[in-house]
Design a protein around this motif. Structure first.
Motif, PDB file in Angstrom:
ATOM      1  N   VAL A  80       0.841  -1.194   0.000  1.00  0.00           N
ATOM      2  CA  VAL A  80       0.000   0.000   0.000  1.00  0.00           C
ATOM      3  C   VAL A  80       0.876   1.244   0.000  1.00  0.00           C
ATOM      4  O   VAL A  80       1.837   1.354   0.769  1.00  0.00           O
ATOM      5  N   SER A  81       0.531   2.187  -0.879  1.00  0.00           N
ATOM      6  CA  SER A  81       1.268   3.451  -0.957  1.00  0.00           C
ATOM      7  C   SER A  81       0.313   4.547  -1.400  1.00  0.00           C
ATOM      8  O   SER A  81      -0.467   4.356  -2.341  1.00  0.00           O
ATOM      9  N   LEU A  82       0.394   5.700  -0.727  1.00  0.00           N
ATOM     10  CA  LEU A  82      -0.445   6.828  -1.116  1.00  0.00           C
ATOM     11  C   LEU A  82       0.025   7.446  -2.433  1.00  0.00           C
ATOM     12  O   LEU A  82      -0.697   8.251  -3.034  1.00  0.00           O
ATOM     13  N   LEU A  83       1.217   7.061  -2.908  1.00  0.00           N
ATOM     14  CA  LEU A  83       1.680   7.526  -4.210  1.00  0.00           C
ATOM     15  C   LEU A  83       1.102   6.680  -5.340  1.00  0.00           C
ATOM     16  O   LEU A  83       1.206   7.041  -6.511  1.00  0.00           O
ATOM     17  N   ASN A  84       0.514   5.536  -4.977  1.00  0.00           N
ATOM     18  CA  ASN A  84      -0.173   4.681  -5.942  1.00  0.00           C
ATOM     19  C   ASN A  84      -1.519   4.322  -5.347  1.00  0.00           C
ATOM     20  O   ASN A  84      -1.661   3.323  -4.644  1.00  0.00           O
ATOM     21  N   LEU A  85      -2.528   5.143  -5.609  1.00  0.00           N
ATOM     22  CA  LEU A  85      -3.820   4.965  -4.949  1.00  0.00           C
ATOM     23  C   LEU A  85      -4.476   3.635  -5.304  1.00  0.00           C
ATOM     24  O   LEU A  85      -5.286   3.117  -4.540  1.00  0.00           O
ATOM     25  N   GLU A  86      -4.132   3.063  -6.468  1.00  0.00           N
ATOM     26  CA  GLU A  86      -4.695   1.758  -6.828  1.00  0.00           C
ATOM     27  C   GLU A  86      -4.228   0.661  -5.882  1.00  0.00           C
ATOM     28  O   GLU A  86      -4.868  -0.390  -5.783  1.00  0.00           O
ATOM     29  N   SER A  87      -3.124   0.895  -5.166  1.00  0.00           N
ATOM     30  CA  SER A  87      -2.657  -0.105  -4.203  1.00  0.00           C
ATOM     31  C   SER A  87      -3.609  -0.241  -3.024  1.00  0.00           C
ATOM     32  O   SER A  87      -3.541  -1.221  -2.274  1.00  0.00           O
ATOM     33  N   LEU A  88      -4.507   0.734  -2.862  1.00  0.00           N
ATOM     34  CA  LEU A  88      -5.495   0.664  -1.778  1.00  0.00           C
ATOM     35  C   LEU A  88      -6.630  -0.289  -2.102  1.00  0.00           C
ATOM     36  O   LEU A  88      -7.496  -0.533  -1.266  1.00  0.00           O
ATOM     37  N   ALA A  89      -6.638  -0.850  -3.331  1.00  0.00           N
ATOM     38  CA  ALA A  89      -7.774  -1.652  -3.780  1.00  0.00           C
ATOM     39  C   ALA A  89      -7.848  -3.019  -3.125  1.00  0.00           C
ATOM     40  O   ALA A  89      -8.922  -3.620  -3.044  1.00  0.00           O
ATOM     41  N   SER A  90      -6.733  -3.549  -2.654  1.00  0.00           N
ATOM     42  CA  SER A  90      -6.709  -4.914  -2.125  1.00  0.00           C
ATOM     43  C   SER A  90      -7.528  -4.997  -0.843  1.00  0.00           C
ATOM     44  O   SER A  90      -7.237  -4.311   0.136  1.00  0.00           O
ATOM     45  N   ALA A  91      -8.528  -5.874  -0.841  1.00  0.00           N
ATOM     46  CA  ALA A  91      -9.336  -6.041   0.361  1.00  0.00           C
ATOM     47  C   ALA A  91      -8.551  -6.764   1.448  1.00  0.00           C
ATOM     48  O   ALA A  91      -8.725  -6.499   2.638  1.00  0.00           O
ATOM     49  N   THR A  92      -7.690  -7.698   1.041  1.00  0.00           N
ATOM     50  CA  THR A  92      -6.840  -8.419   1.990  1.00  0.00           C
ATOM     51  C   THR A  92      -5.477  -8.638   1.336  1.00  0.00           C
ATOM     52  O   THR A  92      -5.291  -8.406   0.141  1.00  0.00           O
ATOM     53  N   THR A  93      -4.544  -9.128   2.121  1.00  0.00           N
ATOM     54  CA  THR A  93      -3.216  -9.458   1.593  1.00  0.00           C
ATOM     55  C   THR A  93      -3.120 -10.914   1.160  1.00  0.00           C
ATOM     56  O   THR A  93      -2.060 -11.368   0.726  1.00  0.00           O
ATOM     57  N   VAL A  94      -4.194 -11.669   1.256  1.00  0.00           N
ATOM     58  CA  VAL A  94      -4.186 -13.092   0.925  1.00  0.00           C
ATOM     59  C   VAL A  94      -4.117 -13.284  -0.586  1.00  0.00           C
ATOM     60  O   VAL A  94      -4.862 -12.643  -1.330  1.00  0.00           O
ATOM     61  N   ASN A  95      -3.268 -14.172  -1.040  1.00  0.00           N
ATOM     62  CA  ASN A  95      -3.199 -14.536  -2.455  1.00  0.00           C
ATOM     63  C   ASN A  95      -4.065 -15.793  -2.638  1.00  0.00           C
ATOM     64  O   ASN A  95      -3.576 -16.923  -2.570  1.00  0.00           O
ATOM     65  N   TYR A  96      -5.332 -15.588  -2.868  1.00  0.00           N
ATOM     66  CA  TYR A  96      -6.342 -16.647  -2.835  1.00  0.00           C
ATOM     67  C   TYR A  96      -5.968 -17.831  -3.739  1.00  0.00           C
ATOM     68  O   TYR A  96      -5.608 -17.661  -4.903  1.00  0.00           O
ATOM     69  N   LEU A  97      -6.071 -19.042  -3.161  1.00  0.00           N
ATOM     70  CA  LEU A  97      -5.797 -20.320  -3.828  1.00  0.00           C
ATOM     71  C   LEU A  97      -4.342 -20.470  -4.255  1.00  0.00           C
ATOM     72  O   LEU A  97      -4.004 -21.428  -4.950  1.00  0.00           O
ATOM     73  N   ASN A  98      -3.501 -19.529  -3.873  1.00  0.00           N
ATOM     74  CA  ASN A  98      -2.056 -19.706  -4.037  1.00  0.00           C
ATOM     75  C   ASN A  98      -1.397 -19.941  -2.683  1.00  0.00           C
ATOM     76  O   ASN A  98      -0.180 -19.787  -2.537  1.00  0.00           O
TER      77      ASN A  98
END
Length: 768
Positions: free
Chosen positions: A94-112
């Protein structure tokens, strides 16, 4: 005018022919006839259906998965688990310089991963030719776990809470003077504890995704509150260029924060489509929404107020404890309003966090302020009772001229005027102050009041406006329509900005192929798009005038813009129809079929520049002043003294929200927030099993939202005074009306019964 009628707002001093009017929504016919197509309604040849398999432990590792029975169900195409899922990239930091990084609901890499982080986490996805087959097979997947200790009990975790770290968008702690010492020395004081439960999203349209790959190009139909975030996140996860991902979301069936982040259902639908090579639809059940989409955090709050005997506040303390998931979630600004509402000599506000092994919390209508105003405004009422003072008088006695913490100016604040109008419309003068003193037959009558407060936001927005030779106008911006009437509002703004008929304007939205729009959140979408839209319209008018000055035979040839604006009967003085004809004539003489103006850039550097401009403006605005919507909530309740039944019988809300673009849709938004506030106060609560974190009431059969019979006629009005620091003077109406609503009800219940309920919701047992 009766107290249950909606006041028609007075005309704006600078209003055009359309802004401020109650114009019918342009998407009304499509939605009422069923022509509007939502994300689970797009047909594709060979469409397959997916269903999730949810973890049944709160924390652990997968020891084994048996998919034999599931794979044998006729129609099943594949069962995807961590054993056979192709790799995906983990979420970016997460970085305020890349607002799209705020999109992740969790840090889990689902099924990986074989790790389980919350009860309900998807551990498998079944893909089948039919939905019935997918659901049947998902129920047959057998998973065994190596269970690990899980911390899931919020109340038990209170002692582990740690102070929240501040950032550029949200401070964790603020203070002025020594609030604890002032509280101890105050002649009159209250020191109180309030709690609110978790809440879950229950949009009319549950989350659904339809995904289709064509080589390395992806099309996703998704009910989203931030199309750009969905596009960027999926491009990152699946390792394709962002321009190869198209997100289509013209209609969103309700969303109050739950469709802001990207949740596992979206990612796994896209994964299933890639694995099978077929278009895939994954539509969550209502229970699936509870298991995989976050909701509002619970809270424990302390509010302590000290005052002189004349009611002047000497101390204001507001602290909160909320939770985030161990794998994600963000803090809520629970103490936000307490930094701005009251002119106390000494102030201390602090937010604290605890991490639990539960699904990440997420934003939900007025995150922070909705539950924060409940505690603060109930405490103010309790102090008023202790002082023997009218609660409105106490509030007005402590109404600040400048921001109490730092002395910044208020960009716009008319709370006094909202209370004056509301008290008159509600009939507050008829209230007798003693609890239990008002009756109607067997019913105890109570009247309560509370302040509403929500900060205003403005984000970056790219827009294009095209004027054609036939006089029509097309606005293009990838903003979102979740039911608030955004397309209608922006058509009204455009029509007035260009001086053309409303019917001549068409607005295209809800598609990532359009210029990037802002996310729909923080009550900031309309202001954000309006700012760019007004700039684009101004650029377009200048282009048209430049054509007119260069065209042979034009009556405006060689005339400077200032002269055009001053001419009687000139382009800027013409009526809407005349202005449209003038535009058409100019384009015809110039041999042009259209003229287009653009604000913002879709290049990578343009996007970065837009984010820099957004952050720079945000920081500059915050140094200059405090921007917010506010209002006064008036509530009447009836309480059955034998059963404890509470009925809300009357409501008046008066709001200072700046310019209102559409009187009809604004009234609907304000009423909707109040309805959600009624649910918060009287019925809504997510029940979490403190042993393993399972949500015990994951459906509308057991999670109780208000129905029509619970809601009285709601009288809403607004002051309609523009904020001079905001585009068109608008502030935002989507969220402010839920704030203060629960407190107004709690205060009315106390007035009716003499009972103080400090733990929401106010259920029958609390009053018996």
């Amino acid at each position: 005018m009766t107290q249950t009628q909606t006041q028609e707002s007075p005309a704006l001093p600078r209003a055009g022919r359309n802004v401020g009017k109650p114009i019918d929504r342009v998407d009304g016919k499509a939605k009422t006839t069923g022509a509007a197509r939502f994300s689970a309604e797009y047909p594709y040849p060979g469409l397959a259906h997916a269903a999730l398999v949810h973890a049944t432990v709160g924390r652990g590792r997968i020891a084994g998965i048996d998919v034999t029975a599931a794979a044998a169900v006729p129609g099943v195409l594949t069962v995807i688990t961590h054993l056979n899922a192709p790799p995906m990239k983990p979420p970016p930091p997460v970085s305020l310089l890349n607002l799209e990084s705020l999109a992740s609901a969790t840090t889990v890499n689902y099924l990986n991963t074989d790790e389980v982080h919350w009860h309900g986490q998807p551990v498998g996805v079944v893909v089948a030719a039919t939905l019935d087959a997918a659901v049947e097979a998902a129920a047959l997947v057998r998973v065994s776990y190596e269970e690990l200790p899980a911390r899931v009990d919020f109340a038990a975790a209170e002692g582990r809470a740690k102070p929240q770290k501040g950032n550029a968008l949200q401070p964790g702690e603020s203070r002025k003077g020594d609030a604890e010492a002032a509280l101890a020395a105050a002649p009159v004081s209250v020191d109180l504890r309030y709690t609110t439960p978790p809440h879950n999203h229950n949009a009319l349209e549950p989350h659904a995704t339809t995904a289709a790959w064509d080589g390395d190009r992806l099309t996703v139909h998704e009910g989203a509150q931030n199309i750009a975030w969905v596009r960027g996140h999926l491009a990152h996860k699946f390792g394709v260029p962002a321009q190869n991902v198209r997100v289509i979301s013209p209609y969103v069936g309700g969303a109050f924060g739950g469709k802001t982040m990207i949740w596992p259902g979206t990612i796994l639908a896209v994964l299933a489509a890639r694995v099978t090579g077929r278009p895939v639809r994954l539509a969550l059940t209502r229970e699936g929404v509870y298991r995989t989409v976050g909701g509002r955090t619970p809270s424990i709050q302390r509010v302590a107020l000290g005052a002189n005997e004349d009611g002047r506040l000497t101390s204001l303390i507001h602290t909160s404890i909320t939770r985030v998931g161990a794998v994600g979630g963000g803090p809520e600004q629970v103490t936000s309003q307490s930094r701005h509402l009251y002119d106390a000599e000494n102030i201390f506000v602090q937010q604290n966090l605890v991490k639990l092994d539960l699904l990440s919390n997420t934003v939900m209508r007025a995150p922070g302020e909705s539950i924060g105003t409940y505690a603060l405004e109930t405490a103010v009422d309790e102090l008023a009772s202790k002082l023997g003072m009218d609660p409105i008088e106490l509030r007005m006695r402590n109404e600040p001229e400048r921001n109490p913490l730092d002395g910044k100016r208020f960009a716009h604040r008319m709370l006094r005027e909202a209370y004056a109008r509301g008290a008159e419309r509600f009939g507050w003068a008829d209230r007798t102050p003693e609890p239990g003193s008002m009756r109607d037959g067997r019913w105890l009558i109570g009247m309560g009041v509370a302040s509403a407060y929500h900060p205003s936001w403005q984000f970056a927005a790219n827009v294009t406006v095209r004027l054609s030779a036939d006089g029509t106008v097309v606005v293009r911006c990838g903003f979102h329509e979740m039911g608030m009437g955004g397309a209608t509002a922006h058509a009204q703004i455009t029509a007035d900005a260009l001086g053309v008929p409303f019917e001549a304007v068409r607005v295209e939205y809800g598609d990532s192929d359009l210029p990037t729009g802002p996310g729909a959140g923080g009550s900031g979408q309309t202001a954000s798009v309006a700012a760019s839209l007004l700039t684009a319209c101004d650029k377009l008018k200048r282009s048209v005038l430049a054509l007119a000055r260069r065209s042979s035979g034009s009556p405006l040839r060689g005339v400077r813009p200032s002269g055009v604006e001053a001419r009687d009967g000139g382009l800027y003085q013409a009526g809407a129809a005349g202005r449209g004809e003038a535009y058409a004539a100019i384009l015809a003489r110039a041999g042009r079929t259209s003229v287009e103006a653009q604000v913002g850039s879709e290049t990578r550097m343009g996007a970065l520049a837009g984010q820099v401009r957004f952050m720079s403006k945000l920081m500059l605005d915050r140094r200059r002043w405090v921007k917010a919507a506010c209002g006064a909530q008036f509530c009447e309740v009836r309480v059955d003294p034998d059963t404890g039944e509470v009925r809300v019988s009357r409501w008046v809300g008066v709001f200072d929200v700046g310019t209102v673009i559409n009187a009809k849709t604004a009234a609907s938004q304000l009423r909707g927030g109040i309805v959600m506030g009624i649910g918060m106060a009287l019925s809504e609560a997510t029940l979490v099993d403190p042993r393993h974190g399972r949500i015990m009431n994951p459906s509308l059969a057991e999670y109780h939202v208000p129905v029509h019979a619970d809601i009285p006629p709601i009288d809403v009005s607004w002051l309609n005074e523009p904020d001079p620091t905001m585009p068109l003077g608008l502030i935002g109406v989507g969220e402010v009306s839920i704030t203060g609503a629960a407190a107004a009800i709690a205060n009315a219940v106390h007035h009716a019964t003499g009972r103080r309920v400090r733990d929401l919701p106010i259920t029958l047992d609390a009053l018996m």
